[in-house]
Scaffold this motif. Structure first.
Motif, PDB file in Angstrom:
ATOM      1  N   PHE A 107       0.938  -1.040   0.052  1.00  0.00           N
ATOM      2  CA  PHE A 107      -0.021   0.035   0.039  1.00  0.00           C
ATOM      3  C   PHE A 107       0.827   1.347   0.051  1.00  0.00           C
ATOM      4  O   PHE A 107       0.689   1.941   0.788  1.00  0.00           O
ATOM      5  CB  PHE A 107      -0.928   0.086   1.336  1.00  0.00           C
ATOM      6  N   SER A 108       1.681   1.392  -0.935  1.00  0.00           N
ATOM      7  CA  SER A 108       2.847   2.314  -0.965  1.00  0.00           C
ATOM      8  C   SER A 108       2.310   3.681  -0.979  1.00  0.00           C
ATOM      9  O   SER A 108       2.744   4.832  -0.285  1.00  0.00           O
ATOM     10  CB  SER A 108       3.771   2.179  -2.099  1.00  0.00           C
ATOM     11  N   GLU A 109       0.977   3.987  -1.393  1.00  0.00           N
ATOM     12  CA  GLU A 109       0.410   5.065  -1.344  1.00  0.00           C
ATOM     13  C   GLU A 109       0.239   5.930   0.089  1.00  0.00           C
ATOM     14  O   GLU A 109      -0.175   6.990   0.130  1.00  0.00           O
ATOM     15  CB  GLU A 109      -0.793   5.345  -2.340  1.00  0.00           C
ATOM     16  N   TYR A 110       0.263   4.817   0.958  1.00  0.00           N
ATOM     17  CA  TYR A 110      -0.351   5.349   2.275  1.00  0.00           C
ATOM     18  C   TYR A 110       1.138   5.420   3.247  1.00  0.00           C
ATOM     19  O   TYR A 110       1.048   5.775   4.449  1.00  0.00           O
ATOM     20  CB  TYR A 110      -1.084   4.011   2.857  1.00  0.00           C
ATOM     21  N   PHE A 111       2.253   5.066   2.638  1.00  0.00           N
ATOM     22  CA  PHE A 111       3.429   5.083   3.346  1.00  0.00           C
ATOM     23  C   PHE A 111       3.858   6.476   3.998  1.00  0.00           C
ATOM     24  O   PHE A 111       4.080   6.350   5.252  1.00  0.00           O
ATOM     25  CB  PHE A 111       4.460   4.607   2.337  1.00  0.00           C
TER      26      PHE A 111
END
Length: 393
Positions: A107-111
């Motif tokens: 979920f890289s967009e939430y990192f």
């Protein structure tokens, strides 16, 4: 013996029973580790997928570290572990890295949205078992405030914002204030003396909005729409300020920087007979950095009218990174979080330097006596949080 509860979630009652029966024996777990991803604002489907991915991390903790794992919701998990001074840092760091890796890889967009102060919290049970029990007893309410929805729901829409606006208009400011605006005390606590309330922070309860106006709406994963909603709630709070604080007693409002340039804030300024001299305007550190030029202008406007600038949401480890006096911050709120009892004493000189340069420091999100003791050891005497509310109630 280690155990894993059922995968269906909702295990907080089972964990609560376990804690109430805890005797503190040599073979029993002695730390409660609370993991939460609710602040990421994921959609319901993403939450379910996150749960599957993190289950693997918790299973490793169970197999390798003897952890008891309790699923509270899709986004919240509790672990009971037996830790000591030799393995605590290694084992908790191992779990933290494992969980952050799950976010980055899946979920890289939430990192960039990971708030480690909320993601992982450690409560030693020895001497603080009642704090752990109290936390679990109020878990349902806290989960709702964090945005954990239950039952059927739909995503937040732009049109919902007008529904909230219309709700206040129909019921009137007085009724809206009585039902939807809450407050939390900031108190001066000097060693050996009773707490002395200094001011109240006022805010609109998002959970009350969800329960009574936007029933069945899931705010998580709403992104820009939710940000728009928070700016609208800022304006509604300002419009109701005379209802909630007619005498203009010392108070604080936590706003988005953008709100300072709205008609609602302009109207507040135009009430010339009532300056901002008794008002503290709080801005989150992240919001300040994202809107730097606008913040500079807003800060100048507020201070010219006698208001006080505060920087909110400072984590202990970052204290001193931002030059708070240079920002014009006369007050700053540091969030109490796991590990702060060791981090803050190491920053005692930084605390003293900031105070000497005119910035009052408040330790916020205080939920136990340890926070007050740590604050006092560092020279901090202003506090805010659930524990403080209980003390002054």
């Amino acid at each position: 013996m280690a155990e894993t509860t059922s995968s269906g979630g909702g295990d907080h009652l089972k964990l609560l029973t376990r804690l109430k029966n805890w005797k503190g024996g040599a073979e029993e777990p002695n730390h409660l580790i609370l993991v939460s991803f609710s602040s990421l604002g994921m959609s319901e489907e993403e939450d379910k997928e996150l749960r599957k991915k993190t289950d693997e991390s918790y299973e490793r903790s169970r197999e390798r570290r003897g952890a008891e794992v309790y699923r509270l919701t899709n986004t919240d998990t509790a672990l009971l572990m037996k830790l000591n001074e030799y393995n605590q840092m290694e084992w908790t760091s191992e779990l933290k890295v494992d969980l952050i890796r799950v976010i980055q890889q899946n979920f890289s967009e939430y990192f960039s949205q990971i708030d480690q102060s909320r993601m992982l919290r450690i409560i030693p049970l020895q001497g603080r078992i009642q704090n752990a029990i109290k936390f679990l007893q109020t878990f349902d309410d806290r989960a709702k405030e964090a945005g954990v929805a239950t039952g059927d729901s739909r995503p937040l829409r732009e049109s919902d914002i007008q529904v909230v606006r219309d709700g206040m208009r129909k019921m009137g400011k007085k009724t809206f204030t009585e039902n939807f605006i809450r407050s939390q005390v900031t108190a001066l606590i000097t060693p050996g003396k009773a707490p002395m309330p200094v001011m109240k922070e006022y805010f609109i309860s998002v959970e009350m909005i969800r329960q009574h106006i936007l029933t069945g709406v899931d705010f998580r994963g709403a992104g820009l729409v939710f940000q728009h909603l928070t700016r609208t709630l800022d304006q509604m709070l300002i419009e109701c300020f005379d209802e909630v604080n007619p005498d203009r007693a010392k108070a604080s409002l936590n706003l988005n920087v953008e709100t300072v340039f709205t008609h609602s804030f302009q109207s507040l300024l135009e009430k010339s007979e009532k300056s901002l001299s008794s008002l503290v305007l709080e801005f989150r550190a992240e919001n300040v950095l994202q809107n730097w030029d606008q913040f500079q202008t807003a800060s100048e406007l507020i201070t010219q009218r006698g208001g006080t600038i505060a920087i909110d949401a400072i984590i202990p480890d970052s204290l001193g990174v931002l030059d708070l006096p240079r920002l014009g911050a006369k007050l700053a709120k540091i969030f109490w979080r796991p590990g702060a009892e060791t981090v803050l004493p190491a920053l005692k000189e930084t605390v003293h330097s900031l105070q000497q340069r005119g910035t009052v420091l408040v330790l916020a999100r205080v939920d136990d006596e340890m926070a007050i003791k740590t604050g006092h050891a560092c020279g901090i005497t202003m506090f805010q949080g659930f524990h403080i509310d209980d003390m002054v109630r």
